[in-house]
Design a protein around this motif. Structure first.
Motif, PDB file in Angstrom:
ATOM      1  N   ALA A   7       0.838  -1.206   0.000  1.00 36.31           N
ATOM      2  CA  ALA A   7       0.000   0.000   0.000  1.00 36.31           C
ATOM      3  C   ALA A   7       0.872   1.255   0.000  1.00 36.31           C
ATOM      4  O   ALA A   7       0.574   2.228  -0.711  1.00 36.31           O
ATOM      5  CB  ALA A   7      -0.931  -0.010   1.203  1.00 36.31           C
ATOM      6  N   GLU A   8       1.941   1.232   0.789  1.00 33.69           N
ATOM      7  CA  GLU A   8       2.850   2.388   0.852  1.00 33.69           C
ATOM      8  C   GLU A   8       3.539   2.604  -0.487  1.00 33.69           C
ATOM      9  O   GLU A   8       3.641   3.749  -0.970  1.00 33.69           O
ATOM     10  CB  GLU A   8       3.884   2.166   1.961  1.00 33.69           C
ATOM     11  N   THR A   9       3.991   1.498  -1.089  1.00 33.36           N
ATOM     12  CA  THR A   9       4.664   1.606  -2.398  1.00 33.36           C
ATOM     13  C   THR A   9       3.690   2.126  -3.458  1.00 33.36           C
ATOM     14  O   THR A   9       4.039   2.983  -4.288  1.00 33.36           O
ATOM     15  CB  THR A   9       5.231   0.236  -2.811  1.00 33.36           C
ATOM     16  N   LYS A  10       2.450   1.633  -3.449  1.00 32.63           N
ATOM     17  CA  LYS A  10       1.442   2.082  -4.408  1.00 32.63           C
ATOM     18  C   LYS A  10       1.149   3.568  -4.209  1.00 32.63           C
ATOM     19  O   LYS A  10       1.013   4.331  -5.176  1.00 32.63           O
ATOM     20  CB  LYS A  10       0.172   1.258  -4.248  1.00 32.63           C
ATOM     21  N   LYS A  11       1.062   3.956  -2.926  1.00 36.04           N
ATOM     22  CA  LYS A  11       0.800   5.362  -2.602  1.00 36.04           C
ATOM     23  C   LYS A  11       1.944   6.239  -3.128  1.00 36.04           C
ATOM     24  O   LYS A  11       1.703   7.284  -3.758  1.00 36.04           O
ATOM     25  CB  LYS A  11       0.656   5.493  -1.088  1.00 36.04           C
ATOM     26  N   GLN A  12       3.187   5.784  -2.887  1.00 37.11           N
ATOM     27  CA  GLN A  12       4.338   6.553  -3.368  1.00 37.11           C
ATOM     28  C   GLN A  12       4.354   6.605  -4.905  1.00 37.11           C
ATOM     29  O   GLN A  12       4.688   7.629  -5.499  1.00 37.11           O
ATOM     30  CB  GLN A  12       5.637   5.947  -2.841  1.00 37.11           C
ATOM     31  N   PHE A  13       3.987   5.451  -5.519  1.00 36.02           N
ATOM     32  CA  PHE A  13       3.947   5.422  -6.983  1.00 36.02           C
ATOM     33  C   PHE A  13       2.891   6.395  -7.505  1.00 36.02           C
ATOM     34  O   PHE A  13       3.137   7.121  -8.483  1.00 36.02           O
ATOM     35  CB  PHE A  13       3.644   4.003  -7.473  1.00 36.02           C
ATOM     36  N   ASP A  14       1.719   6.404  -6.835  1.00 34.76           N
ATOM     37  CA  ASP A  14       0.665   7.325  -7.270  1.00 34.76           C
ATOM     38  C   ASP A  14       1.126   8.776  -7.116  1.00 34.76           C
ATOM     39  O   ASP A  14       0.859   9.628  -7.999  1.00 34.76           O
ATOM     40  CB  ASP A  14      -0.621   7.092  -6.470  1.00 34.76           C
ATOM     41  N   ILE A  15       1.816   9.073  -6.004  1.00 38.48           N
ATOM     42  CA  ILE A  15       2.340  10.432  -5.797  1.00 38.48           C
ATOM     43  C   ILE A  15       3.371  10.760  -6.874  1.00 38.48           C
ATOM     44  O   ILE A  15       3.347  11.854  -7.478  1.00 38.48           O
ATOM     45  CB  ILE A  15       2.945  10.567  -4.378  1.00 38.48           C
ATOM     46  N   TYR A  16       4.261   9.800  -7.145  1.00 38.17           N
ATOM     47  CA  TYR A  16       5.302  10.005  -8.169  1.00 38.17           C
ATOM     48  C   TYR A  16       4.650  10.231  -9.531  1.00 38.17           C
ATOM     49  O   TYR A  16       5.058  11.109 -10.293  1.00 38.17           O
ATOM     50  CB  TYR A  16       6.242   8.799  -8.187  1.00 38.17           C
ATOM     51  N   ARG A  17       3.628   9.418  -9.849  1.00 36.55           N
ATOM     52  CA  ARG A  17       2.931   9.552 -11.124  1.00 36.55           C
ATOM     53  C   ARG A  17       2.247  10.934 -11.240  1.00 36.55           C
ATOM     54  O   ARG A  17       2.313  11.587 -12.284  1.00 36.55           O
ATOM     55  CB  ARG A  17       1.912   8.433 -11.261  1.00 36.55           C
ATOM     56  N   ALA A  18       1.632  11.312 -10.115  1.00 32.52           N
ATOM     57  CA  ALA A  18       0.959  12.620 -10.134  1.00 32.52           C
ATOM     58  C   ALA A  18       1.977  13.731 -10.350  1.00 32.52           C
ATOM     59  O   ALA A  18       1.724  14.688 -11.123  1.00 32.52           O
ATOM     60  CB  ALA A  18       0.194  12.825  -8.829  1.00 32.52           C
TER      61      ALA A  18
END
Length: 149
Positions: free
Chosen positions: A119-130
């Motif tokens: 979940a943390e990695t996905k959250k970071q990925f979503d932030i990075y993507r944004a």
């Protein structure tokens, strides 16, 4: 009980008149003595045999009692061994269940940790993507602005 010797040594008074024939009486007493001696010896031997048999019976009764005691002790020992084996089996099963539960708990913790990490990695990925989208959009805006100028 009369012995054959008592019969053989028995003497009768001799009467002159109307008495028994001494030779016939002596012959009859000799016959009785021989038969009685055989019976007396046989009786003595049978009594000795009875005593030996009683002694053997006592010996066999002692052996029987010893065997019964041995069987009781063997049964008791077998029961104790069986109980000890059952107790050990129960302990092994209890320990195995405890280890299994510990493993299940450890796997559950590890699964939960992996889920949080995911979940943390996905959250970071979503932030990075944004951020990347925002950067690309801002770069496109710059390019558009530069093209218009």
């Amino acid at each position: 009980m009369l012995t054959p010797l008592d019969i053989e040594n028995k003497k009768f008074q001799r009467k002159m008149m109307n008495g028994y024939n001494v030779d016939e009486v002596d012959d009859f007493l000799d016959e009785i003595t021989v038969d009685y001696e055989k019976l007396y010896k046989e009786n003595t031997e049978l009594r000795a045999e009875i005593e030996r048999s009683k002694s053997d019976i006592d010996k066999y009764k002692t052996i029987e009692q010893t065997l019964q005691n041995t069987l009781v002790m063997a049964q008791k020992t077998a029961d104790e061994i069986k109980d000890a084996a059952q107790e050990e089996a129960d302990n092994i099963i209890k320990n195995a269940r405890s280890k299994m539960q510990d493993s299940v708990d450890e796997l559950a913790k590890e699964s939960e940790t992996r889920k949080r990490e995911y979940a943390e990695t996905k959250k970071q990925f979503d932030i990075y993507r944004a951020k990347m989208e925002a950067l690309l959009i801002s770069q496109l805006e710059l390019l558009k602005d530069m093209k218009e100028d």
